[in-house]
Scaffold this active site. Structure first.
Site, short mmCIF file in Angstrom:
data_model
loop_
_atom_site.label_atom_id
_atom_site.label_comp_id
_atom_site.label_asym_id
_atom_site.label_seq_id
_atom_site.Cartn_x
_atom_site.Cartn_y
_atom_site.Cartn_z
N SER A 37 24.83 -7.97 -10.60
CA SER A 37 24.68 -9.21 -11.37
C SER A 37 23.33 -9.90 -11.26
O SER A 37 23.04 -10.81 -12.03
CB SER A 37 25.78 -10.20 -11.00
OG SER A 37 26.98 -9.83 -11.62
N LYS B 69 22.30 -20.57 -9.73
CA LYS B 69 23.46 -20.07 -10.47
C LYS B 69 24.67 -20.96 -10.20
O LYS B 69 24.84 -21.46 -9.08
CB LYS B 69 23.75 -18.63 -10.03
CG LYS B 69 24.81 -17.90 -10.87
CD LYS B 69 24.95 -16.45 -10.42
CE LYS B 69 26.01 -15.70 -11.19
NZ LYS B 69 26.16 -14.30 -10.72
N SER C 287 25.98 -10.85 -14.23
CA SER C 287 26.49 -12.15 -14.61
C SER C 287 25.49 -13.28 -14.43
O SER C 287 25.71 -14.38 -14.93
CB SER C 287 27.75 -12.46 -13.81
OG SER C 287 27.43 -12.57 -12.43
#
Lengths: 433, 89
Positions: free
Chosen positions: A137, A38, A113
């Protein structure tokens, strides 16, 4: 066995912000395995943006602890995945680099996210990815995309090199198509690091076991209440039935503090964000500020131009919640609510070994469906309690509604990440058989 | 209930630039969110530090760190080996 991986994915979902054409790898437990990271986790020499224009072009001079560990285990870091800007969102639509699409249905969001990481795994571009989970997330996009995602116990994985947003809540964690791969990735990243002073020295060395005979599973009524799509609730209840068939017993439990969880979460995370994001001033990193202007003028102009609306809204909310005259009403109360929720879980875990419920109240939304911030925040209701309490929680696919994936969420006692992994593994193997 | 001028003041405090046409929308959204936060008024109990948790310190001794070159590598403007910032006064 060391070598280099050629990585040129067909990224139709916009899962990546940056890809590494030639990804070197060494020997180790993950030798040659492509892992996506990420984009809020620092990677030496690879652009790291947090999904924000304010960090576009930023190339960290060092690796996050988890990335050092991945490289040491031989993993090939093949790219940086798309995400809501600074992790603020539940759909990956707040990314400055365009939204990610859900591989299960490209007209839908992948969740957020860590939507890029989930989509990269679900689309088969990589077998494993790292995400981060501040209020759900990792688990939300895992549920929406139909993969497995684990938010570890707070303090079990080093946050050194994670670009902080709300550091009392967030954890780095593994995402993959199977529980076994999630567990393998967790084994690589959960290693003690003195550079994260909130970390405990409890390395994860575990092979999942599907034997859950006698496991006591708590089912909180609050997880099946108002706002939860009845078809999602039914799918998850059926999944809990599978755990019963495998020898677990179910016990009704209650988390009465749930009614305050979401408000407490948003007060705390925006307050922490208002402090953590103060460093983005365009001076030490990111695009240059106009040094002919005065400090405040240069700073404000840059942040207006380069931060998206959700980031600016949360910084302002946090600034307000911490301001003189309101801190007692919002921040102090949120901390009390947080402690109460922690105690609710402690009480429940005296009766049961794990707690089960849906990960998300609905299936994946359509792109552009959630336009007002509050309605987006409300969808995090089932995931934020685990972050407030710091306990481990996993999402494992448990069926479909309207052809879209549904996630079963399993939460455990602090530092019993192994137990939630085992329960998820038992479920996964049980439905496969 | 926050007003449009409150929103402008908060943006100023947070050093978040806000454009004139954004102010009404931010104000409406803020009020909806703050209304939702009102549920916290009903939370009972006092804030108390968590038991058994202590600060973790290390000795204040020099350790390897970024070189000056690495530390400056991402700065937008530099001068004579320093980061150049806008004037404060």
């Amino acid at each position: 066995m060391a070598g280099s991986l050629d990585f040129t994915p067909d990224d139709r979902c916009n899962a990546f912000i940056t890809t590494c054409r030639e990804a070197p790898f060494s020997d180790g437990a993950l030798a040659g395995v492509a892992v996506a990271v990420k984009d809020n986790i620092s990677t030496a020499g690879i652009q790291t943006t947090c999904g924000s224009r304010i960090l576009e072009g930023y190339i960290p001079p060092y690796d996050a602890h988890v990335v050092e560990l991945l490289r040491k285990e031989g993993a090939a870091i093949v790219g940086k995945t798309n995400m809501d800007e600074f992790g603020m969102g539940t759909t990956t639509e707040t990314s400055a680099f365009g939204p990610t699409r859900n591989p299960a249905d490209p007209s839908r969001v992948p969740g957020g996210s860590s939507g890029g990481s989930a989509a990269a795994v679900a689309a088969g571009l990589v077998p494993m990815a790292l995400g981060t989970d501040t209020g759900g997330s990792i688990r939300c996009p895992a549920a929406f995309c139909g993969i497995v995602g684990l938010k570890p116990t707070y303090g079990r994985v080093s946050r050194y090199g994670l670009i902080a947003y709300a550091n009392s809540l967030e954890q780095i964690g593994p995402m993959a198509r199977t529980v076994e791969d999630v567990s393998r990735l967790m084994s690589a990243i959960a290693r003690y690091d003195p550079r994260d002073s909130t970390m405990l020295d409890k390395p994860y060395d575990h092979r999942p076991s599907a034997d859950i005979a006698g496991l006591r599973v708590g089912v909180p009524e609050e997880y099946f209440g108002e706002g939860v799509d009845p078809r999602v609730a039914e799918t998850v209840r059926n999944a809990i039935g599978v755990l019963e068939d495998l020898g677990a017993t179910t016990v009704p439990v209650s988390i009465p503090g749930m009614r305050y969880a979401l408000a407490a979460y948003y007060v705390i995370c925006t307050s922490e964000a208002s402090s953590n994001l103060a460093r983005f001033d365009g001076v030490r990193y990111g695009p240059a500020v106009d040094t002919r202007k005065s400090w405040h003028e240069a700073y404000q102009d840059l942040r207006l131009e380069l931060f998206g609306p959700e980031v600016r809204r949360r910084i302002m909310l946090g600034t307000f919640a911490l301001s003189a005259g309101y801190a007692g009403r919002y921040y102090a109360k949120a901390q009390v609510a947080r402690r109460n929720i922690r105690q609710d879980f402690e009480r429940a875990f005296r009766e049961v070994d794990i707690i089960a419920g849906p990960t998300m109240p609905t299936v994946a939304f359509r792109l552009g469906e959630k336009t007002d911030p509050l309605s987006m925040y409300l969808s995090d209701i089932l995931t934020v309690p685990a972050n407030l309490a710091g306990i481990p929680a996993i999402s494992v696919p448990c069926g479909r509604v309207d052809g879209l994936p549904v996630g079963l969420q399993l939460m455990g006692r602090e530092f019993e990440d192994e137990r939630v992994v085992d329960a998820a593994y038992a479920y996964e193997q049980g439905v496969k058989a | 209930m926050v007003t449009e001028s409150d929103i402008e003041h908060i943006a100023e405090l947070a050093d978040i630039g806000i454009s004139k046409d954004e102010v009404p929308e931010f104000t409406t959204q803020f009020n909806a969110i703050l209304d939702y936060f009102d549920v916290l008024d009903a939370v009972e109990g006092e804030s108390a530090p968590a038991a058994g948790i202590t600060n973790v310190f290390r000795e204040d001794e020099p350790r390897p760190c970024l070189s000056q070159e690495e530390a400056l590598a991402n700065a937008g403007s530099t001068e004579d080996g320093f980061i150049k910032a806008p004037r404060v006064m």
